[in-house]
Design an enzyme around this catalytic site. Structure first.
Site, short mmCIF file in Angstrom:
data_model
loop_
_atom_site.label_atom_id
_atom_site.label_comp_id
_atom_site.label_asym_id
_atom_site.label_seq_id
_atom_site.Cartn_x
_atom_site.Cartn_y
_atom_site.Cartn_z
N ILE A 154 -4.19 -5.62 2.94
CA ILE A 154 -2.85 -6.10 2.57
C ILE A 154 -1.77 -5.22 3.20
O ILE A 154 -0.82 -5.71 3.81
CB ILE A 154 -2.70 -6.15 1.04
CG1 ILE A 154 -3.71 -7.11 0.43
CG2 ILE A 154 -1.28 -6.56 0.66
CD1 ILE A 154 -3.81 -7.02 -1.09
N ASP A 173 -2.29 6.67 3.81
CA ASP A 173 -3.56 6.28 3.20
C ASP A 173 -4.59 7.32 3.61
O ASP A 173 -4.96 7.39 4.78
CB ASP A 173 -4.00 4.88 3.66
CG ASP A 173 -5.19 4.35 2.88
OD1 ASP A 173 -6.07 5.17 2.52
OD2 ASP A 173 -5.25 3.14 2.64
N THR A 229 3.63 -4.84 -5.09
CA THR A 229 2.75 -6.00 -5.30
C THR A 229 1.33 -5.53 -5.59
O THR A 229 0.39 -6.33 -5.52
CB THR A 229 2.75 -6.91 -4.06
OG1 THR A 229 2.43 -6.12 -2.90
CG2 THR A 229 4.09 -7.59 -3.86
N ALA A 230 1.17 -4.24 -5.91
CA ALA A 230 -0.16 -3.68 -6.15
C ALA A 230 -0.45 -3.64 -7.64
O ALA A 230 -0.82 -4.66 -8.23
CB ALA A 230 -0.26 -2.29 -5.51
N ARG A 231 -0.25 -2.50 -8.28
CA ARG A 231 -0.51 -2.35 -9.70
C ARG A 231 0.69 -1.70 -10.39
O ARG A 231 1.27 -0.75 -9.88
CB ARG A 231 -1.77 -1.50 -9.94
CG ARG A 231 -3.07 -2.21 -9.55
CD ARG A 231 -3.35 -3.39 -10.46
NE ARG A 231 -4.60 -4.07 -10.17
CZ ARG A 231 -4.72 -5.14 -9.40
NH1 ARG A 231 -3.64 -5.65 -8.79
NH2 ARG A 231 -5.90 -5.70 -9.20
N ASP A 255 6.10 -7.30 -8.54
CA ASP A 255 5.17 -8.38 -8.86
C ASP A 255 4.08 -7.91 -9.82
O ASP A 255 3.21 -8.70 -10.20
CB ASP A 255 4.53 -8.93 -7.57
CG ASP A 255 3.68 -10.17 -7.80
OD1 ASP A 255 4.20 -11.12 -8.43
OD2 ASP A 255 2.51 -10.18 -7.39
N GLU A 260 0.83 -6.26 -18.80
CA GLU A 260 0.86 -7.67 -18.40
C GLU A 260 0.09 -8.51 -19.40
O GLU A 260 -0.97 -8.09 -19.86
CB GLU A 260 0.26 -7.83 -17.00
CG GLU A 260 1.05 -7.12 -15.92
CD GLU A 260 0.51 -7.36 -14.51
OE1 GLU A 260 -0.53 -8.05 -14.39
OE2 GLU A 260 1.11 -6.87 -13.56
N HIS A 279 3.18 -11.36 -11.20
CA HIS A 279 1.90 -10.99 -10.58
C HIS A 279 1.23 -12.20 -9.93
O HIS A 279 0.05 -12.49 -10.16
CB HIS A 279 0.97 -10.33 -11.59
CG HIS A 279 0.01 -9.37 -10.95
ND1 HIS A 279 -0.50 -8.28 -11.60
CD2 HIS A 279 -0.53 -9.34 -9.69
CE1 HIS A 279 -1.31 -7.61 -10.78
NE2 HIS A 279 -1.34 -8.24 -9.62
N ILE A 280 2.01 -12.88 -9.08
CA ILE A 280 1.51 -14.08 -8.42
C ILE A 280 1.40 -13.90 -6.91
O ILE A 280 1.22 -14.88 -6.19
CB ILE A 280 2.39 -15.32 -8.73
CG1 ILE A 280 3.88 -15.03 -8.56
CG2 ILE A 280 2.13 -15.79 -10.15
CD1 ILE A 280 4.36 -14.94 -7.15
N GLY A 281 1.46 -12.62 -6.46
CA GLY A 281 1.39 -12.39 -5.02
C GLY A 281 0.17 -13.01 -4.37
O GLY A 281 0.24 -13.56 -3.28
#
Length: 305
Positions: A154, A173, A229-231, A255, A260, A279-281
């Protein structure tokens, strides 16, 4: 002769995925299963495999299913699975890595653009009858620097999109190798210091919980844009809210959230410079099929040795 059971912690699975699972009785946990629901279903059906869509799968569920061999994530993030407990019980944990990469990277880009271009605010103002052309200035992303934290499928796809827009891409990373030429490998200190926007694409671990916090936000450029858009657990939500209100963060596109579904009311509600999505990515028609097929195939690969 009864067929072995495969439990899906959701209400459905793509037909293309089900076509791979004809040798199994597929049991669904429903749209919003709790951990207790999962444990009860494991006790009742003793599945040999679980495909995880929603809720968490912990030690109690594994103990309730002595025949369990594999837990397969319908997506790339496995933080909702107790991997320590699974390893101790000889249960394999596999993920559909990359299956939703395009969908999530596109959502991250959409949120970044929404923040930079004030899409939500201007839309609301237009619907209320205002014309803010003389008073509004958006942010031009070409030539600016984006920090990408997490360079899996991603993160790399998002980095390629940002590069295509003419952005300078810094990437962090510790596990990534052979990075493409358009990603400049950087440490976190450099990303905080030099980025005009930061997008999170890493898994949530004990080591990086609340990675974005009061201290790291203070180290950023004033007006930095934050996209997640991760956690949700990667961000200290209280610290982010204060940084948005002070102007240290110019906008946030989120997101995923610490809790949640998001509780209502929530401190983020009503904040004009925070753009929210539920959270719909990874939730697209295409990704639904890709993730389902990959999750089913991964489970079968373990069960068949």
């Amino acid at each position: 002769m009864t067929r072995p059971v495969l439990l899906v912690t959701g209400a459905d699975l793509a037909p293309q995925a089900l076509a791979l699972l004809g040798d199994f009785e597929v049991v669904y946990a429903g749209r919003t299963p709790t951990e207790d629901d999962i444990v009860a279903l494991c006790r009742r059906h003793d599945p040999v495999a679980i495909i995880v869509r929603y809720s968490k799968v912990g030690a109690a569920a594994m103990d309730a299913a002595p025949s369990l061999k594999v837990i397969s994530k319908h997506g790339s993030g496995t933080d909702t699975i107790d991997k320590v407990a699974a390893k101790a019980r000889g249960v394999a944990v596999v993920a559909a890595v990359g299956a939703n990469a395009a969908a999530v990277a596109e959502q991250a880009l959409a949120l970044l653009l929404a923040c930079a271009k004030s899409v939500v605010t201007l839309d609301r103002r237009m619907h209320d009858g205002h014309w803010d052309k003389a008073t509004h200035k958006s942010i031009e992303l070409e030539g600016r620097t984006v920090g990408v934290i997490g360079l899996g499928a991603i993160g790399l796809k998002f980095a390629r999109m940002a590069d295509a827009m003419g952005m300078r891409v810094l990437g962090f990373d510790p596990y990534a190798t052979n990075l493409p030429a358009h990603v400049q490998s950087s440490d976190l200190a450099t990303i905080w210091r030099e980025s005009d926007a930061i997008s999170l694409h890493c898994p949530l671990t004990a080591d990086n919980a609340k990675l974005v916090n009061e201290k790291t936000l203070a180290a950023c450029k004033p007006g930095v844009l934050i996209v997640n858009t991760a956690r949700g657990g990667l961000i200290d939500e209280d610290a982010l809210l204060q940084a948005v209100r002070s102007g240290q963060v110019g906008g946030a596109g989120l997101d995923s959230f610490a809790v949640e579904p998001m509780t209502a009311p929530h401190p983020f509600h009503g904040e004009g410079r925070i753009v929210l999505s539920p959270h719909i990515g990874g939730v697209t028609a295409d990704a639904y099929v890709k993730m389902g097929v990959a999750a089913a195939a991964n489970a079968l690969a373990v069960l068949r040795g």
